[in-house]
Structures are given as structure tokens and as C-alpha cells.
Write an enzyme that holds these catalytic residues in place. Structure first.
Site, PDB file in Angstrom:
ATOM      1  N   LYS A  90      76.817 -24.929 -39.019  1.00  0.00           N
ATOM      2  CA  LYS A  90      76.275 -23.899 -38.172  1.00  0.00           C
ATOM      3  C   LYS A  90      76.978 -24.179 -36.877  1.00  0.00           C
ATOM      4  O   LYS A  90      76.697 -25.232 -36.267  1.00  0.00           O
ATOM      5  CB  LYS A  90      74.692 -23.737 -38.209  1.00  0.00           C
ATOM      6  N   GLN A 111      77.206 -29.929 -31.608  1.00  0.00           N
ATOM      7  CA  GLN A 111      76.801 -29.130 -32.705  1.00  0.00           C
ATOM      8  C   GLN A 111      75.859 -29.771 -33.515  1.00  0.00           C
ATOM      9  O   GLN A 111      74.718 -29.550 -33.971  1.00  0.00           O
ATOM     10  CB  GLN A 111      77.365 -27.932 -33.287  1.00  0.00           C
ATOM     11  N   LYS A 114      72.651 -31.314 -31.869  1.00  0.00           N
ATOM     12  CA  LYS A 114      71.974 -30.403 -31.509  1.00  0.00           C
ATOM     13  C   LYS A 114      71.171 -29.655 -32.666  1.00  0.00           C
ATOM     14  O   LYS A 114      69.918 -29.261 -32.659  1.00  0.00           O
ATOM     15  CB  LYS A 114      72.576 -29.114 -30.790  1.00  0.00           C
ATOM     16  N   LYS A 126      82.000 -25.423 -35.486  1.00  0.00           N
ATOM     17  CA  LYS A 126      82.531 -24.359 -34.317  1.00  0.00           C
ATOM     18  C   LYS A 126      83.357 -23.886 -34.638  1.00  0.00           C
ATOM     19  O   LYS A 126      84.446 -24.300 -35.213  1.00  0.00           O
ATOM     20  CB  LYS A 126      82.404 -25.540 -33.062  1.00  0.00           C
ATOM     21  N   ASP A 166      79.461 -16.895 -29.304  1.00  0.00           N
ATOM     22  CA  ASP A 166      79.394 -17.819 -28.214  1.00  0.00           C
ATOM     23  C   ASP A 166      80.345 -17.243 -27.045  1.00  0.00           C
ATOM     24  O   ASP A 166      80.078 -15.846 -27.215  1.00  0.00           O
ATOM     25  CB  ASP A 166      80.073 -19.196 -28.445  1.00  0.00           C
ATOM     26  N   THR A 209      68.750 -18.518 -26.151  1.00  0.00           N
ATOM     27  CA  THR A 209      69.268 -19.635 -25.652  1.00  0.00           C
ATOM     28  C   THR A 209      68.556 -19.787 -24.210  1.00  0.00           C
ATOM     29  O   THR A 209      68.253 -20.929 -23.669  1.00  0.00           O
ATOM     30  CB  THR A 209      70.759 -19.669 -25.491  1.00  0.00           C
ATOM     31  N   ASN A 240      74.631 -14.023 -21.405  1.00  0.00           N
ATOM     32  CA  ASN A 240      73.333 -13.825 -22.103  1.00  0.00           C
ATOM     33  C   ASN A 240      72.201 -15.140 -21.792  1.00  0.00           C
ATOM     34  O   ASN A 240      71.264 -14.772 -21.413  1.00  0.00           O
ATOM     35  CB  ASN A 240      73.272 -13.810 -23.656  1.00  0.00           C
ATOM     36  N   SER A 376      69.284 -18.584 -34.527  1.00  0.00           N
ATOM     37  CA  SER A 376      70.005 -18.306 -35.603  1.00  0.00           C
ATOM     38  C   SER A 376      69.643 -18.842 -36.821  1.00  0.00           C
ATOM     39  O   SER A 376      69.862 -17.955 -37.746  1.00  0.00           O
ATOM     40  CB  SER A 376      71.464 -18.978 -35.276  1.00  0.00           C
TER      41      SER A 376
END
Length: 444
Positions: A90, A111, A114, A126, A166, A209, A240, A376
Site C-alpha cells: 500500500k 511506507q 508508516k 510506492k 501522491d 493527511t 491537499n 485509504s
């Protein structure tokens, strides 16, 4: 030689032209030393760190597409599937000229930890391309996205790898990518997140985010006897993350006074007006000079300089290595008492160390930037169940996840005698879960 040093040397030798990736590995492994020392012999025997720092799969492919003049263009596409120990890969897709294998590997490695911190069953990956959507027509963006997905579709799926957006990949791009995947596969499934609400997207995903960043900042400050109420906040970026961080900062009683884009930055002493910023950056896709024109009390500057404005809290929300050592010195001297990363590794290692050594509360991106991927994952759950939750339901789950993330990293830092070191706490908390899952699944 200590095991950590052996692995760092190995990573440097095997990836000599990948400075961003090495920086990410170095930052993580350095802070993991106390956790590694407790099981060094076992980790060394199972080559756990070698496996952890090597992607399970890295895919590089060409992306040919036709521009509006009829000229064929070719870009490089990437997908790095880094670690699936705790769930399907993811991580977002980034479309930007700076994208290369080093950048994608650094983002994918980050990631992994995270996603582990969210507590949700998702692994790390990614992807992206060195394509720049800026200045392209909708038809050109669609042509690129369709070509990109034609190749990427061979490697992704709802239980294999679920990309999201992204930098450079927003709702328009996700829509084109999803449409092409559906066309190629003949299946309507949750293979992408960040989708539009009309075709499986989640409420609150756009805000996630930025909102998540402020939820974890709020909890970090409260646990350290401080508050956002009445505080001045400096924010970089105008996408964003920055926009919704600014919005939530207002809602929590703070005053955000800056934002920036690739050409310059805004200082608005009355506080950044979210409605004006949204129209300029998200509707017109224009430069911040138009914000200054619409807000006479604000000042627009060229180049960099966001961190020169005295503030209580700083939120770097743009890109990697945007807050450097000199910026850290200016922030600390100006009375800034908290920095939280809204972007991926926006603070250089020496700047991070300086802020921590000068008593500035510092929350790393793998924790404070996790709201997007957490939501997500909530979108994936809704897709799997064929359900749609209300904005309030998703937002409440997001807030709960971010609060738990802070307490997990705080407890890990305390458990390893590093109270207040949230960088180490985040890395250790994320690592231990992944390491346990990797050991349980054998040498794969």
C-alpha cells in the site's frame, strides 16, 4: 562490526547512486540500534535487516503516450513493492519530474513503517513516474495515465498491491487510472484508493493527511502540557495536505499564517484564508501570486522562506528535504516549540537532530503523515464490504488512529529509555511489528 553498521555499509555499496534511499535507511536503522541490540544474534542469523532494506520487487517500465501535437513522449514508470509481511502493498503514486528509483525506494521503505504504525493490515510500497501533469491538457493526462496503467495493471490487485495518489496524482489522475484498470481487467474492485465518491471513494479521504497531521500534533502537545489554542502555525506546501492542515489548524484554535508552492510562498498575518487558497490552487491550479492578489493584506515572496516567519508550530507539508539545518536554527531561535512532518522526510537529518537537541517536539512523517494511508485502508474496507461510511464516521476513526499512533511511539520511546524521542519511538514501534511478522513467515 555491529550488525546495523554492516547493513548500512551494504546498502551504501549496493545503491551508490541512491542518496534519498540511503538517507531513509540510515535514519531508520540508526534509531533502531537499541531494539536491534536486544536480538542482534537472531536478527543477524536470519538476515532480517538485509531483507528489510531490500525491496521484495522493483518494477521499472516505459510509458509511451501521445501529446496534443501528435508527438510521442516516453516517461519512466516505477512501482516498488517493498514489504508485504503485514498485508498487501500500500502506497501512493507520484507523478513529478524528480521521480527516480532512489526516490521511490525511499518512499516505499518509509511506507513500510508508516503503514505498520496505523495498526492496519497493510504492507509498504510506492510508485510513480517522472511525468509532470502541470501544463498538460486533460487529454494528455488521460493518455499518460492510460498508458501507465496498461503496464502497472499486471502487478496490482485488491489483495496484492493497492496504490493511491501522491504528489501530482489527484482525483483526476486516479479516475483515469481506475477507468483503465477496469477496462483492462474487466473487474470493478478496490484496486486504487483516493477514488471519487461516485465510484467507491471514501468521504474524508481528501482531507485525511492534513487532518490526521493536526490530530497527532494536538495529542502530542496535550501530552506535553501544551495546546494549539491561540498558537501561530507555519505551513509549507499548498496541496491537499497543506490545505487541510491549515483548515484543521483553524478548527483547533490555531492561526496558520503561511503556505508555499514551487515558485514562492505566502505570508498572511491575518491567517491563511482556506477558501481563497482552495480556489487558487485546487480549482484554478494557479500560482500563489493569485492568492496575494485576492488577499491585499498578504505578502507573496519568490523562492523559499516559509521558516523565516516566527511561529509556535511548524508543519512542513511539501516535499523531501525542504527544512534544512539553517531553517531549524531559525525556527528554534524564533520560539518554535513543535515540528511535525506532513510530507515524506521533509526535514534533513541534521535539522532533525538540531531541533531535538534544542527541546523542540518533533514528530516524524511516518507517524504524522499516516492519516492518508490510514484512511485509504478504511476505503479498502468499505470497498470490500460494499459499504459507504459517513464523513463523521471516517473522521472519528482517523482521529482515533492518529491518537493511538502517538501513544504507540511515545510508549516505544519510553520503553527504550529515550523519552520524547518520537523519531526513535516511531521507527521502533513500526519495526517491531514488521520484524515479528517477517520472522513468523520464514525466510521469504
Amino acid at each position: 562490526m555491529p550488525y546495523v553498521d554492516e547493513v548500512l555499509e551494504r546498502v551504501k555499496q549496493q545503491n551508490p547512486d541512491q542518496p534519498e534511499f540511503y538517507q531513509a535507511v540510515y535514519e531508520v536503522l540508526e534509531s533502531l540500534r537499541p531494539a536491534i541490540a536486544k536480538k542482534e544474534s537472531a536478527y543477524r542469523k536470519s538476515a532480517l535487516l538485509e531483507r528489510l532494506t531490500t525491496p521484495e520487487r522493483a518494477i521499472l517500465f516505459r510509458v509511451p503516450w501521445v501529446d496534443d501535437r501528435g508527438q510521442v513522449q516516453v516517461n519512466n514508470g516505477y512501482r516498488v513493492q517493498f514489504n508485504s509481511a503485514i498485508g498487501p502493498y500500500k502506497g501512493g503514486l507520484r507523478f513529478h519530474p524528480s521521480v527516480n528509483l532512489s526516490v521511490i525506494k525511499f518512499l516505499g521503505f518509509e511506507q513500510v513503517f508508516k503503514n505498520s504504525l496505523t495498526g492496519l493490515p497493510i504492507g509498504g510500497g510506492k510508485g510513480g513516474a517522472d511525468f509532470d501533469p502541470k501544463g498538460k491538457s486533460d487529454r494528455e493526462v488521460m493518455a499518460f495515465c492510460q498508458s501507465f496503467m496498461t503496464e502497472l495493471s499486471k502487478y496490482i490487485g485488491p489483495d496484492t498491491d493497492v496504490p493511491a495518489g501522491d504528489i501530482g496524482v489527484g482525483s483526476r489522475e486516479i479516475g483515469y487510472l481506475f477507468g483503465q484498470y477496469k477496462r483492462l481487467s474487466g473487474r470493478y474492485e478496490g484496486v486504487l484508493t483516493g477514488k471519487g465518491l461516485s465510484y467507491g471513494g471514501s468521504l474524508a479521504r481528501t482531507q485525511a493527511t492534513g487532518y490526521g497531521l493536526l490530530y497527532i500534533v494536538d495529542e502530542m502537545l496535550r501530552c506535553n502540557g501544551k495546546s494549539l489554542e491561540g498558537k501561530t502555525v507555519a505551513v509549507s506546501g499548498a496541496g491537499n495536505v497543506a490545505t487541510y492542515a491549515i483548515e484543521k489548524a483553524w478548527q483547533l484554535g490555531a492561526k496558520p499564517v503561511t503556505c508555499s508552492d514551487s515558485t514562492g510562498w505566502i505570508y498572511d498575518p491575518d491567517g491563511i484564508d482556506v477558501a481563497t487558497l482552495t480556489v487558487v490552487k485546487h480549482v484554478r491550479r494557479a500560482r500563489l501570486t493569485e492568492y496575494a492578489a485576492a488577499r491585499p493584506g498578504s505578502v507573496c515572496h519568490e523562492g523559499k522562506g516559509v521558516w523565516s516567519i516566527p511561529c509556535d508550530v511548524a508543519l512542513p507539508c511539501a516535499t523531501q528535504n525542504e527544512l534544512l539545518l539553517e531553517d531549524a536554527k531559525v525556527l528554534a531561535a524564533g520560539g518554535c516549540f513543535a515540528v511535525a512532518e506532513g510530507a515524506n522526510m521533509p526535514t534533513s537529518l541534521d535539522a532533525t537532530a538540531y531541533l531535538q537537541s534544542h527541546g523542540v517536539l518533533f514528530c516524524p512523517g511516518k507517524a504524522s503523515n499516516a492519516g492518508g494511508v490510514a484512511t485509504s485502508a478504511l476505503e479498502m474496507s468499505q470497498n470490500s464490504q460494499r459499504l459507504s461510511w459517513s464523513f463523521e464516521e471516517v473522521d472519528a476513526k482517523l482521529s482515533d488512529i492518529m491518537v493511538k499512533i502517538f501513544h504507540n511511539l511515545d510508549e516505544a520511546a519510553n520503553a527504550y529509555d529515550m523519552p520524547g524521542n518520537y523519531v526513535a519511538g516511531a521507527n521502533i514501534a513500526g519495526f517491531l511489528k514488521v520484524a515479528d511478522a517477517m520472522d513468523a513467515q520464514g525466510y521469504v
